[in-house]
Scaffold this motif. Sequence first.
Motif, PDB file in Angstrom:
ATOM      1  N   ALA A 136       0.809  -1.209   0.000  1.00  0.00           N
ATOM      2  CA  ALA A 136       0.000   0.000   0.000  1.00  0.00           C
ATOM      3  C   ALA A 136       0.846   1.264   0.000  1.00  0.00           C
ATOM      4  O   ALA A 136       0.453   2.281  -0.583  1.00  0.00           O
ATOM      5  N   ASP A 137       2.018   1.239   0.650  1.00  0.00           N
ATOM      6  CA  ASP A 137       2.820   2.455   0.764  1.00  0.00           C
ATOM      7  C   ASP A 137       3.882   2.584  -0.339  1.00  0.00           C
ATOM      8  O   ASP A 137       4.673   3.534  -0.352  1.00  0.00           O
ATOM      9  N   GLY A 138       3.964   1.592  -1.246  1.00  0.00           N
ATOM     10  CA  GLY A 138       4.854   1.691  -2.390  1.00  0.00           C
ATOM     11  C   GLY A 138       6.331   1.608  -2.071  1.00  0.00           C
ATOM     12  O   GLY A 138       7.163   2.107  -2.832  1.00  0.00           O
ATOM     13  N   ASP A 139       6.691   0.964  -0.941  1.00  0.00           N
ATOM     14  CA  ASP A 139       8.106   0.868  -0.588  1.00  0.00           C
ATOM     15  C   ASP A 139       8.765  -0.405  -1.125  1.00  0.00           C
ATOM     16  O   ASP A 139       9.927  -0.677  -0.851  1.00  0.00           O
ATOM     17  N   GLY A 140       8.011  -1.214  -1.903  1.00  0.00           N
ATOM     18  CA  GLY A 140       8.579  -2.434  -2.464  1.00  0.00           C
ATOM     19  C   GLY A 140       8.468  -3.639  -1.558  1.00  0.00           C
ATOM     20  O   GLY A 140       8.870  -4.733  -1.945  1.00  0.00           O
TER      21      GLY A 140
ATOM     22  N   ALA B  51       1.586   1.311   5.834  1.00  0.00           N
ATOM     23  CA  ALA B  51       1.048   2.657   5.690  1.00  0.00           C
ATOM     24  C   ALA B  51       2.167   3.700   5.677  1.00  0.00           C
ATOM     25  O   ALA B  51       1.902   4.886   5.509  1.00  0.00           O
ATOM     26  N   ASP B  52       3.401   3.284   5.854  1.00  0.00           N
ATOM     27  CA  ASP B  52       4.538   4.210   5.932  1.00  0.00           C
ATOM     28  C   ASP B  52       5.662   3.646   5.067  1.00  0.00           C
ATOM     29  O   ASP B  52       6.237   2.597   5.370  1.00  0.00           O
ATOM     30  N   SER B  53       5.988   4.322   3.980  1.00  0.00           N
ATOM     31  CA  SER B  53       7.002   3.810   3.045  1.00  0.00           C
ATOM     32  C   SER B  53       8.412   3.867   3.617  1.00  0.00           C
ATOM     33  O   SER B  53       9.335   3.271   3.057  1.00  0.00           O
TER      34      SER B  53
ATOM     35  N   ALA C 202      10.542  -5.418  19.555  1.00  0.00           N
ATOM     36  CA  ALA C 202      10.481  -5.533  18.097  1.00  0.00           C
ATOM     37  C   ALA C 202      10.087  -4.171  17.530  1.00  0.00           C
ATOM     38  O   ALA C 202       9.027  -3.626  17.855  1.00  0.00           O
ATOM     39  N   LEU C 203      10.948  -3.586  16.667  1.00  0.00           N
ATOM     40  CA  LEU C 203      10.700  -2.286  16.062  1.00  0.00           C
ATOM     41  C   LEU C 203      10.473  -2.460  14.561  1.00  0.00           C
ATOM     42  O   LEU C 203      11.138  -3.264  13.903  1.00  0.00           O
ATOM     43  N   CYS C 204       9.565  -1.689  14.032  1.00  0.00           N
ATOM     44  CA  CYS C 204       9.362  -1.642  12.590  1.00  0.00           C
ATOM     45  C   CYS C 204      10.295  -0.570  12.050  1.00  0.00           C
ATOM     46  O   CYS C 204      10.168   0.617  12.391  1.00  0.00           O
ATOM     47  N   THR C 205      11.273  -0.941  11.204  1.00  0.00           N
ATOM     48  CA  THR C 205      12.334  -0.036  10.781  1.00  0.00           C
ATOM     49  C   THR C 205      12.546  -0.121   9.277  1.00  0.00           C
ATOM     50  O   THR C 205      11.890  -0.885   8.570  1.00  0.00           O
ATOM     51  N   ASP C 206      13.530   0.679   8.799  1.00  0.00           N
ATOM     52  CA  ASP C 206      13.943   0.617   7.390  1.00  0.00           C
ATOM     53  C   ASP C 206      15.024  -0.426   7.171  1.00  0.00           C
ATOM     54  O   ASP C 206      15.674  -0.454   6.130  1.00  0.00           O
TER      55      ASP C 206
END
Length: 595
Positions: free
Chosen positions: A397-401, A432-434, A458-462
């Motif tokens: 949904a956020d287009g980050d691949g 929801a966050d690219s 647990a962290l959601c990261t790049d």
Amino acid sequence: MGTNGRAWLALTLAMVTLAGCADGDSPEQDSDGDGVVDALDCAPGDGTRWRFLAGHVDADLDGVGAGPSIQSCVGQRLPAGLSPQGGDCAPDTASLWREQTGLYPDLDGDGATGEGPLTMCVGDTLVGYRAEAGPPDCDDHDARVSEAAWAWTDADGDGVGSGEPVSHCAGRRPPPGHVAVNGDCAPDDLLRAHWLTYSHRDADGDGFTVPEEGRLCGLDRLPQGYSLSANGLDCDDANAARWTERTVYADADGDGFGSGEPRTQCTGRTAPPGYALDAEDCAPEDRTRWQWRAYAHRDADGDGDTVPEQGVVCSGTQLPLGHAEWPTRNDCDDRDASRMVSWSVFPDADGDGVGAGARQSVCAGRSMPQGFSAVDTDCDAVEASRWQDLAYAHRDADGDGFTQPEAGTLCAGATLPAGYATLPRGNDCDDADSRIHTTTQAWADADGDGVGAGDAVALCTDGTVPAPWSAQGTDCAAEDAARWHQVAYAHVDRDADGHTQPEVGAVCTGTSLPQPYFTQATGNDCDDTDAARFRWAVLYPDADGDGVGTSPRMIPCIGGQTPPGFSLKGDDVDDSDASIQEDPEDDLMVELILD
């Protein structure tokens, strides 16, 4: 001849002498008036002594003598210093005179005894001993302790020891480097000491467990992935995308519809590749066909003319060639040669070849009239680029691949648009966050030194751990940025004199060991509490101050200078005269040897 023999010889000579006395002496004469005639009196001139008695020397005057019996000329009794009783086992101690067997030492009087039985010299009492063995005494010189205890080596300093135990007195501190608690499962690791049992395992980190009993070497809590309670029953604990068993059907052509016998498979939110949850595929090997559709006309020989025939055929979005819902040859306008077929069609406003809306009957030629279609499945009658519902299993949904599982259908063209896919790519933790997409384990880094501490989150990261978090959780000083890991040391210099002494341990520090800890030795400090003393030296007293001393030799702990009154040399032949250090006779002997 012994002492008693010499005494009797003296008595015999005295009697012979009396027998040959000069004129006027009488055998019945008693010169000292003690009632014993001189001929029998051992001391004729002393009225207080007249007979020989045997006695033993009683040096300590305790009434019991020692050594051989001695004949002495006495009166009524033996004088002080002699005793008729011999056998004193401690001739110089008045409180001890007799030997007693079967004794056990109790020097500190605490009731606990040392090794026995012993035969000891005692007096009226058994001070320091007991007639019966008491509990074993670990230190018979200290009444405060008696019971022995065990201690174990604590190499990593975590308070739990291991290896072969050593004995020491209970109530005292264990020997240096030892502790009273045994059972260190990692003797060389400060961060692990106790066996922790677990009954359930979550190896793939999906939150669902399987029964598994075991134990881990740790501190006070089980690490992530191990627990004492169940959460579901993971059917595949090696794959985080699968955790529950569901009924599926083989989908060989990948059209999303299965067939054949039902099977139970370990799945997640969707069926695994090669399987489907729907079991109605009428053409399991053809992905273009999967559903039964009715037809009313048939063109079996392919000449373009149909005959009425009703039935059903396995189809996809359209009926296959040779099948139709309406006849293809039924002239609708006999007055116009260009129109002969009555088409049952649907308006195709966007010209994509797929119609929509209400069915219409249009009289035209043998070709489909422009603006119409025989198919009414156009999911978007306005947009020509979209005409069919395509199934998708993953969403970006956020287009980050990066995708996350999500099943559905979408009105599209030949392929699914961006943001929709049939195969996964990663597992987006926040679609929801690219900027973020990967779940990463992290620890709070309160002091910002790059190493965290506490419980992992647990962290959601790049893909990288952001501040103020760290991918490491081993910080031993969570509030001090200058310290973050345990570093072992082998030497200390507590008095800061530049000389160390051995000491093994570990300290929480940063890039290097702080004072006073070192990994390499500098000297061997004999007193690390006094900076003025750091080396052992062999010294000799030098009373005359000439720089050369003499015996006795001693080895004290000193500093850089030799203390006054002492010398490193010890061959002074006269330490009372500073002008004399060597013996002339020794020099002469050396000259003779050399000659």
